[in-house]
Write a protein that holds these residues in place. Structure first.
Motif, PDB file in Angstrom:
ATOM      1  N   LEU A  52      50.139  38.263  45.894  1.00  0.00           N
ATOM      2  CA  LEU A  52      49.601  36.994  46.367  1.00  0.00           C
ATOM      3  C   LEU A  52      49.618  35.966  45.247  1.00  0.00           C
ATOM      4  CD1 LEU A  52      48.176  35.778  48.944  1.00  0.00           C
ATOM      5  CD2 LEU A  52      46.049  36.105  47.673  1.00  0.00           C
ATOM      6  N   GLY A  53      49.974  34.740  45.582  1.00  0.00           N
ATOM      7  CA  GLY A  53      49.914  33.655  44.613  1.00  0.00           C
ATOM      8  C   GLY A  53      51.211  33.424  43.880  1.00  0.00           C
ATOM      9  N   ILE A  54      51.126  32.587  42.874  1.00  0.00           N
ATOM     10  CA  ILE A  54      52.313  32.181  42.135  1.00  0.00           C
ATOM     11  C   ILE A  54      52.626  33.175  41.029  1.00  0.00           C
ATOM     12  CG2 ILE A  54      51.889  29.760  42.638  1.00  0.00           C
ATOM     13  CD1 ILE A  54      50.808  29.438  39.807  1.00  0.00           C
ATOM     14  N   THR A  55      53.820  33.033  40.442  1.00  0.00           N
ATOM     15  CA  THR A  55      54.254  33.912  39.372  1.00  0.00           C
ATOM     16  C   THR A  55      53.274  33.865  38.198  1.00  0.00           C
ATOM     17  OG1 THR A  55      56.562  33.581  39.969  1.00  0.00           O
ATOM     18  CG2 THR A  55      56.123  34.385  37.753  1.00  0.00           C
ATOM     19  N   GLY A  56      52.951  35.045  37.670  1.00  0.00           N
ATOM     20  CA  GLY A  56      52.083  35.128  36.507  1.00  0.00           C
ATOM     21  C   GLY A  56      50.613  35.295  36.824  1.00  0.00           C
ATOM     22  N   GLU A  57      50.236  35.223  38.095  1.00  0.00           N
ATOM     23  CA  GLU A  57      48.840  35.401  38.456  1.00  0.00           C
ATOM     24  C   GLU A  57      48.534  36.878  38.700  1.00  0.00           C
ATOM     25  OE1 GLU A  57      47.718  32.728  41.603  1.00  0.00           O
ATOM     26  OE2 GLU A  57      47.524  31.054  40.206  1.00  0.00           O
ATOM     27  N   SER A  58      47.258  37.167  39.007  1.00  0.00           N
ATOM     28  CA  SER A  58      46.806  38.554  39.096  1.00  0.00           C
ATOM     29  C   SER A  58      47.509  39.352  40.178  1.00  0.00           C
ATOM     30  CB  SER A  58      45.296  38.589  39.331  1.00  0.00           C
ATOM     31  OG  SER A  58      44.953  37.860  40.498  1.00  0.00           O
ATOM     32  N   GLY A  59      48.006  38.679  41.234  1.00  0.00           N
ATOM     33  CA  GLY A  59      48.694  39.391  42.302  1.00  0.00           C
ATOM     34  C   GLY A  59      49.887  40.184  41.799  1.00  0.00           C
ATOM     35  N   GLU A  60      50.631  39.617  40.867  1.00  0.00           N
ATOM     36  CA  GLU A  60      51.790  40.323  40.308  1.00  0.00           C
ATOM     37  C   GLU A  60      51.364  41.559  39.528  1.00  0.00           C
ATOM     38  OE1 GLU A  60      54.403  37.872  38.035  1.00  0.00           O
ATOM     39  OE2 GLU A  60      55.542  37.305  39.814  1.00  0.00           O
ATOM     40  N   ASP A  61      50.283  41.439  38.790  1.00  0.00           N
ATOM     41  CA  ASP A  61      49.797  42.573  38.002  1.00  0.00           C
ATOM     42  C   ASP A  61      49.338  43.703  38.928  1.00  0.00           C
ATOM     43  OD1 ASP A  61      48.877  43.663  35.319  1.00  0.00           O
ATOM     44  OD2 ASP A  61      47.006  43.720  36.446  1.00  0.00           O
ATOM     45  N   ILE A  62      48.619  43.355  39.990  1.00  0.00           N
ATOM     46  CA  ILE A  62      48.151  44.368  40.924  1.00  0.00           C
ATOM     47  C   ILE A  62      49.324  45.012  41.656  1.00  0.00           C
ATOM     48  CG2 ILE A  62      46.864  44.731  43.077  1.00  0.00           C
ATOM     49  CD1 ILE A  62      45.109  44.552  40.616  1.00  0.00           C
ATOM     50  N   ALA A  63      50.301  44.221  42.068  1.00  0.00           N
ATOM     51  CA  ALA A  63      51.467  44.781  42.765  1.00  0.00           C
ATOM     52  C   ALA A  63      52.205  45.770  41.873  1.00  0.00           C
ATOM     53  CB  ALA A  63      52.403  43.651  43.203  1.00  0.00           C
ATOM     54  N   PHE A  83      51.898  43.251  53.611  1.00  0.00           N
ATOM     55  CA  PHE A  83      50.694  43.496  52.827  1.00  0.00           C
ATOM     56  C   PHE A  83      50.747  42.639  51.568  1.00  0.00           C
ATOM     57  CE2 PHE A  83      51.054  47.371  55.325  1.00  0.00           C
ATOM     58  CZ  PHE A  83      49.746  47.603  55.726  1.00  0.00           C
ATOM     59  N   PHE A  84      49.877  41.646  51.507  1.00  0.00           N
ATOM     60  CA  PHE A  84      49.714  40.891  50.276  1.00  0.00           C
ATOM     61  C   PHE A  84      48.760  41.664  49.371  1.00  0.00           C
ATOM     62  CE2 PHE A  84      50.941  37.596  53.321  1.00  0.00           C
ATOM     63  CZ  PHE A  84      51.964  36.974  52.617  1.00  0.00           C
ATOM     64  N   LEU A  85      49.019  41.632  48.076  1.00  0.00           N
ATOM     65  CA  LEU A  85      48.231  42.404  47.107  1.00  0.00           C
ATOM     66  C   LEU A  85      47.600  41.479  46.071  1.00  0.00           C
ATOM     67  CD1 LEU A  85      50.828  45.264  46.459  1.00  0.00           C
ATOM     68  CD2 LEU A  85      48.941  45.292  48.088  1.00  0.00           C
ATOM     69  N   ASP A  86      46.318  41.699  45.806  1.00  0.00           N
ATOM     70  CA  ASP A  86      45.642  40.916  44.776  1.00  0.00           C
ATOM     71  C   ASP A  86      44.423  41.706  44.300  1.00  0.00           C
ATOM     72  OD1 ASP A  86      45.266  38.834  43.033  1.00  0.00           O
ATOM     73  OD2 ASP A  86      44.825  37.325  44.557  1.00  0.00           O
ATOM     74  N   ASP A  87      43.702  41.137  43.322  1.00  0.00           N
ATOM     75  CA  ASP A  87      42.566  41.863  42.770  1.00  0.00           C
ATOM     76  C   ASP A  87      41.236  41.482  43.393  1.00  0.00           C
ATOM     77  OD1 ASP A  87      42.568  39.333  41.650  1.00  0.00           O
ATOM     78  OD2 ASP A  87      41.946  40.000  39.657  1.00  0.00           O
ATOM     79  N   PHE A  88      41.042  40.178  43.696  1.00  0.00           N
ATOM     80  CA  PHE A  88      39.688  39.737  44.010  1.00  0.00           C
ATOM     81  C   PHE A  88      39.679  38.567  44.987  1.00  0.00           C
ATOM     82  CE2 PHE A  88      36.072  36.919  42.797  1.00  0.00           C
ATOM     83  CZ  PHE A  88      35.038  37.739  43.237  1.00  0.00           C
ATOM     84  N   ILE A  89      38.704  38.588  45.896  1.00  0.00           N
ATOM     85  CA  ILE A  89      38.435  37.454  46.783  1.00  0.00           C
ATOM     86  C   ILE A  89      37.033  36.956  46.491  1.00  0.00           C
ATOM     87  CG2 ILE A  89      38.038  36.725  49.168  1.00  0.00           C
ATOM     88  CD1 ILE A  89      40.078  38.850  50.021  1.00  0.00           C
ATOM     89  N   VAL A 115      42.867  44.105  48.501  1.00  0.00           N
ATOM     90  CA  VAL A 115      42.327  43.702  47.212  1.00  0.00           C
ATOM     91  C   VAL A 115      41.431  44.791  46.637  1.00  0.00           C
ATOM     92  CG1 VAL A 115      42.412  41.224  47.701  1.00  0.00           C
ATOM     93  CG2 VAL A 115      40.358  42.539  48.308  1.00  0.00           C
ATOM     94  N   VAL A 116      41.241  44.739  45.334  1.00  0.00           N
ATOM     95  CA  VAL A 116      40.333  45.671  44.669  1.00  0.00           C
ATOM     96  C   VAL A 116      38.895  45.388  45.087  1.00  0.00           C
ATOM     97  CG1 VAL A 116      39.423  46.424  42.441  1.00  0.00           C
ATOM     98  CG2 VAL A 116      41.882  45.996  42.702  1.00  0.00           C
ATOM     99  N   ALA A 117      38.518  44.114  45.117  1.00  0.00           N
ATOM    100  CA  ALA A 117      37.136  43.752  45.440  1.00  0.00           C
ATOM    101  C   ALA A 117      37.102  42.425  46.177  1.00  0.00           C
ATOM    102  CB  ALA A 117      36.294  43.668  44.163  1.00  0.00           C
ATOM    103  N   ALA A 118      36.132  42.288  47.082  1.00  0.00           N
ATOM    104  CA  ALA A 118      36.003  41.048  47.847  1.00  0.00           C
ATOM    105  C   ALA A 118      34.537  40.737  48.094  1.00  0.00           C
ATOM    106  CB  ALA A 118      36.720  41.161  49.184  1.00  0.00           C
ATOM    107  N   MET A 119      34.194  39.462  47.972  1.00  0.00           N
ATOM    108  CA  MET A 119      32.886  39.009  48.410  1.00  0.00           C
ATOM    109  C   MET A 119      32.914  38.907  49.933  1.00  0.00           C
ATOM    110  SD  MET A 119      31.941  36.142  45.519  1.00  0.00           S
ATOM    111  CE  MET A 119      30.264  35.962  46.165  1.00  0.00           C
ATOM    112  N   PRO A 120      31.887  39.405  50.609  1.00  0.00           N
ATOM    113  CA  PRO A 120      31.905  39.433  52.081  1.00  0.00           C
ATOM    114  C   PRO A 120      32.143  38.068  52.732  1.00  0.00           C
ATOM    115  CG  PRO A 120      30.109  40.776  51.242  1.00  0.00           C
ATOM    116  CD  PRO A 120      30.672  40.046  50.064  1.00  0.00           C
ATOM    117  N   ASP A 121      31.473  37.028  52.233  1.00  0.00           N
ATOM    118  CA  ASP A 121      31.642  35.701  52.832  1.00  0.00           C
ATOM    119  C   ASP A 121      33.068  35.199  52.671  1.00  0.00           C
ATOM    120  OD1 ASP A 121      29.022  35.697  53.596  1.00  0.00           O
ATOM    121  OD2 ASP A 121      28.319  34.351  51.997  1.00  0.00           O
ATOM    122  N   GLY A 122      33.673  35.487  51.519  1.00  0.00           N
ATOM    123  CA  GLY A 122      35.056  35.066  51.293  1.00  0.00           C
ATOM    124  C   GLY A 122      36.019  35.773  52.218  1.00  0.00           C
ATOM    125  N   ALA A 123      35.813  37.074  52.422  1.00  0.00           N
ATOM    126  CA  ALA A 123      36.670  37.839  53.336  1.00  0.00           C
ATOM    127  C   ALA A 123      36.541  37.314  54.756  1.00  0.00           C
ATOM    128  CB  ALA A 123      36.310  39.312  53.272  1.00  0.00           C
TER     129      ALA A 123
END
Length: 292
Positions: free
Chosen positions: A109-120, A155-161, A189-197
């Motif tokens: 998820l997101g642009i190149t260099g962000e956490s999504g690439e690391d998680i993927a 499936f989009f992949l990221d660390d946090f919402i 995602v690894v972790a998500a805040m309920p309201d954000g999800a």
């Protein structure tokens, strides 16, 4: 800053701080070890922790240690372990949806260099999915992948919402042009805040699959956060207000949370520090907080 005074050649402020460190050596050692893999600052050591503590008034340093101890921290080892759980969620969803294996796409998820690439990358490597390399694609490749699939599933992949604002904006501005809303679309995602999800699922066709749901006790101003007294919370807020840089974090989430590769901007500024780190050195500043 600590103000010191001299009596008979002894620098009392420095001596007081040394006594404080001696009295709290066990906690300090545990914190240094716990945050030793924090990547943006090359780890945490005694000198960096001392620098952070000295920014507090002497009477507030025990509270500072309490804040540091309360950070919900995802170290590299823990993140890697959670990749297996993440894969189980994905496999369960693939089986439930009946998608053909070759029709499944994994996208950071997101642009190149962000956490999504690391998680993927971690997700693929930790789970030994090198044989699935052609299924890990960029967002721009999705139209072709979907066109060639009978049962397309993404499936989009990221660390946090956090608040979910970033994902909703990314869907409206980019993804909605690339992905039809009638196929299976998931954000793992690894972790998500309920309201954000909930915000993401109400404003987009994306279904959120979190490994962990972040409890409200990790939000310092929440009534569920009972580790701090009202007076202690006011004191932390006072420091955060002086630091600026979104004092309570983006969306006023007031999070006490960090990952080894960066601290979300939803976390309080006493952890992240000031923008550019000029007036306040954060304990665990994110990459963007270190930039001028």
């Amino acid at each position: 800053p600590v103000t010191s005074h001299t009596t008979g050649g002894l620098v009392m402020g420095a001596r007081d701080f040394a006594d404080f460190c001696t009295d709290n050596q066990e906690v300090i050692t545990e914190l240094v070890e716990r945050f030793s893999d924090y990547e943006p600052t090359g780890g945490l050591d005694d000198a960096k922790l001392s620098h952070w503590l000295k920014q507090f008034q002497p009477q507030h340093r025990e509270l500072a240690l309490k804040v540091a101890e309360s950070i919900h921290y995802y170290g590299i080892h823990e993140v890697n372990k959670l990749m297996a759980t993440m894969h189980k969620l994905v496999v369960q969803q693939i089986e439930a949806g009946g998608a053909a294996a070759n029709d499944v796409s994994f996208v950071p998820l997101g642009i190149t260099g962000e956490s999504g690439e690391d998680i993927a990358r971690r997700y693929r490597n930790v789970n030994g999915l090198h044989g699935w390399r052609d299924r890990f694609v960029k967002a721009a490749q999705l139209p072709e992948r979907i066109f060639q699939s009978k049962t397309p599933t993404v499936f989009f992949l990221d660390d946090f919402i956090g608040t979910g604002d970033q994902v909703v904006g990314y869907w409206e501005e980019v993804l909605s042009q690339l992905v039809p809303d009638y196929i299976g679309i998931y954000l793992v995602v690894v972790a998500a805040m309920p309201d954000g999800a909930r915000r993401i699922e109400s404003a987009t066709p994306i279904r959120v699959l979190p490994v962990h749901t972040v409890p409200t006790r990790h939000q310092i101003l929440s009534g569920a956060c009972q580790r701090f007294s009202p007076h202690e919370k006011r004191t932390v807020c006072h420091y955060c207000d002086k630091i600026g840089n979104k004092p309570m974090g983006y969306g006023d989430c007031g999070l006490l949370l960090s990952f080894a590769y960066g601290t979300p901007n939803n976390s309080v500024s006493v952890i992240r520090g000031s923008k550019g780190q000029r007036s306040w050195r954060g304990l665990l500043p994110g990459w963007e907080d270190l930039q001028d």
